[in-house]
Design an enzyme around this catalytic site. Structure first.
Site, PDB file in Angstrom:
ATOM      1  N   HIS A 127       0.849  -1.209   0.000  1.00  0.00           N
ATOM      2  CA  HIS A 127       0.000   0.000   0.000  1.00  0.00           C
ATOM      3  C   HIS A 127       0.883   1.257   0.000  1.00  0.00           C
ATOM      4  CE1 HIS A 127      -3.145  -2.597   2.300  1.00  0.00           C
ATOM      5  NE2 HIS A 127      -3.516  -2.515   1.031  1.00  0.00           N
TER       6      HIS A 127
ATOM      7  N   SER B 185      -3.255  -7.803   3.205  1.00  0.00           N
ATOM      8  CA  SER B 185      -3.676  -7.520   4.589  1.00  0.00           C
ATOM      9  C   SER B 185      -4.274  -8.760   5.249  1.00  0.00           C
ATOM     10  CB  SER B 185      -4.700  -6.389   4.609  1.00  0.00           C
ATOM     11  OG  SER B 185      -4.119  -5.202   4.135  1.00  0.00           O
TER      12      SER B 185
ATOM     13  N   LYS C 278     -15.561  -7.804   3.312  1.00  0.00           N
ATOM     14  CA  LYS C 278     -14.541  -8.382   4.199  1.00  0.00           C
ATOM     15  C   LYS C 278     -14.998  -8.310   5.644  1.00  0.00           C
ATOM     16  CE  LYS C 278     -10.565  -7.396   1.243  1.00  0.00           C
ATOM     17  NZ  LYS C 278      -9.398  -6.548   1.024  1.00  0.00           N
TER      18      LYS C 278
ATOM     19  N   ARG D 260      -1.734  -6.301  -7.841  1.00  0.00           N
ATOM     20  CA  ARG D 260      -0.643  -7.259  -7.593  1.00  0.00           C
ATOM     21  C   ARG D 260      -0.629  -8.396  -8.590  1.00  0.00           C
ATOM     22  NH1 ARG D 260      -2.783  -8.161  -1.630  1.00  0.00           N
ATOM     23  NH2 ARG D 260      -4.595  -8.131  -3.001  1.00  0.00           N
TER      24      ARG D 260
END
Ligand code: PNS
Length: 159
Positions: free
Chosen positions: A17, A128, A41, A91
Site C-alpha cells: 500500500h 492484509s 470483508k 498485484r
C-alpha cells in the site's frame, strides 16, 4: 490541480500500500488516502480511526498526502474531496479482474476515472488478510509493514 483518491480497506496498511501511495504522491499534486469499510470483508483487526492514524504516521514523509476515513461509497468520498481520479494498486491478474470491475462500476456511478498502478514484485505477495492471519497466529510480519503498523501489531499480539 489534480487530486487523487487512494481508497482501500488498509486493515492493516502494508508496504505494498505504501508503495502505491508513494507512486501516487509522485504522479498527482494532491493525494487523499481513504480507509473505507469493505462490506465484503469480515473480521476487521483495526477500526477506521486506528487505520487512519497508522496511515498518517506511515506516510508522514509525503507532503502532498493526507488521510480521511470515509464510510459508504468510494465515489462519494472521491466527490467529497474533489478527486478526479481513484488510484488502486494491482498485484496480480486476479486483482486486475476485481479492480477492473470496480473501476467500471465507479465510472458508471459517478464518471470518476481509475488509475491502476502495478505493485512491484517485491510486495506482490503481501495482502492484509495474510498479515492479519499471521499476526493472530503469532508470526512476525514486521518486515512487510511500515514501522508504525508493526508496533501496533506487536502490541496487539501481546494482549
Ligand atoms: O483494499 P480493498 O479491500 O481492495 O479496497 C476495496 C474498497 C474498500 C476500495 C471497496 O470495497 C470500496 O470501494 N468500498 C466502499 C463501498 C463501495 O464503494 N462499493 C462499491 C465498489 S464498486
Amino acid at each position: 490541480m489534480t487530486t487523487a483518491l487512494v481508497p482501500g480497506s488498509f486493515d492493516p496498511f502494508h508496504n505494498g500500500h505504501l508503495e502505491v501511495v508513494e507512486a501516487a504522491s509522485a504522479l498527482f499534486e494532491q493525494v487523499v488516502v481513504a480507509p473505507v469499510p469493505n462490506p465484503q470483508k469480515a473480521g476487521s483487526m483495526f477500526d477506521l480511526g486506528e487505520r487512519e492514524a497508522m496511515i498518517a504516521e506511515s506516510t508522514g514523509h509525503l507532503r502532498n498526502v493526507r488521510i480521511e476515513a470515509f464510510g459508504g461509497l468510494t465515489v462519494r468520498a472521491a466527490d467529497a474531496v474533489g478527486a478526479a481520479v481513484v488510484v488502486k494498486g494491482v498485484r496480480s491478474v486476479a486483482d486486475f479482474d476485481n479492480e477492473m470491475q470496480m473501476a467500471h462500476m465507479n465510472f458508471h456511478l459517478s464518471g470518476v476515472r481509475t488509475v491502476l498502478l502495478p505493485t512491484s514484485p517485491r510486495w506482490s505477495y503481501v495482502a492484509s488478510t495474510l498479515v492479519r492471519e499471521i499476526t493472530r497466529l503469532g508470526g512476525d510480519v514486521s518486515d512487510l509493514v511500515p514501522p508504525p503498523v508493526a508496533a501496533r501489531l506487536v502490541a496487539l499480539a501481546a494482549r
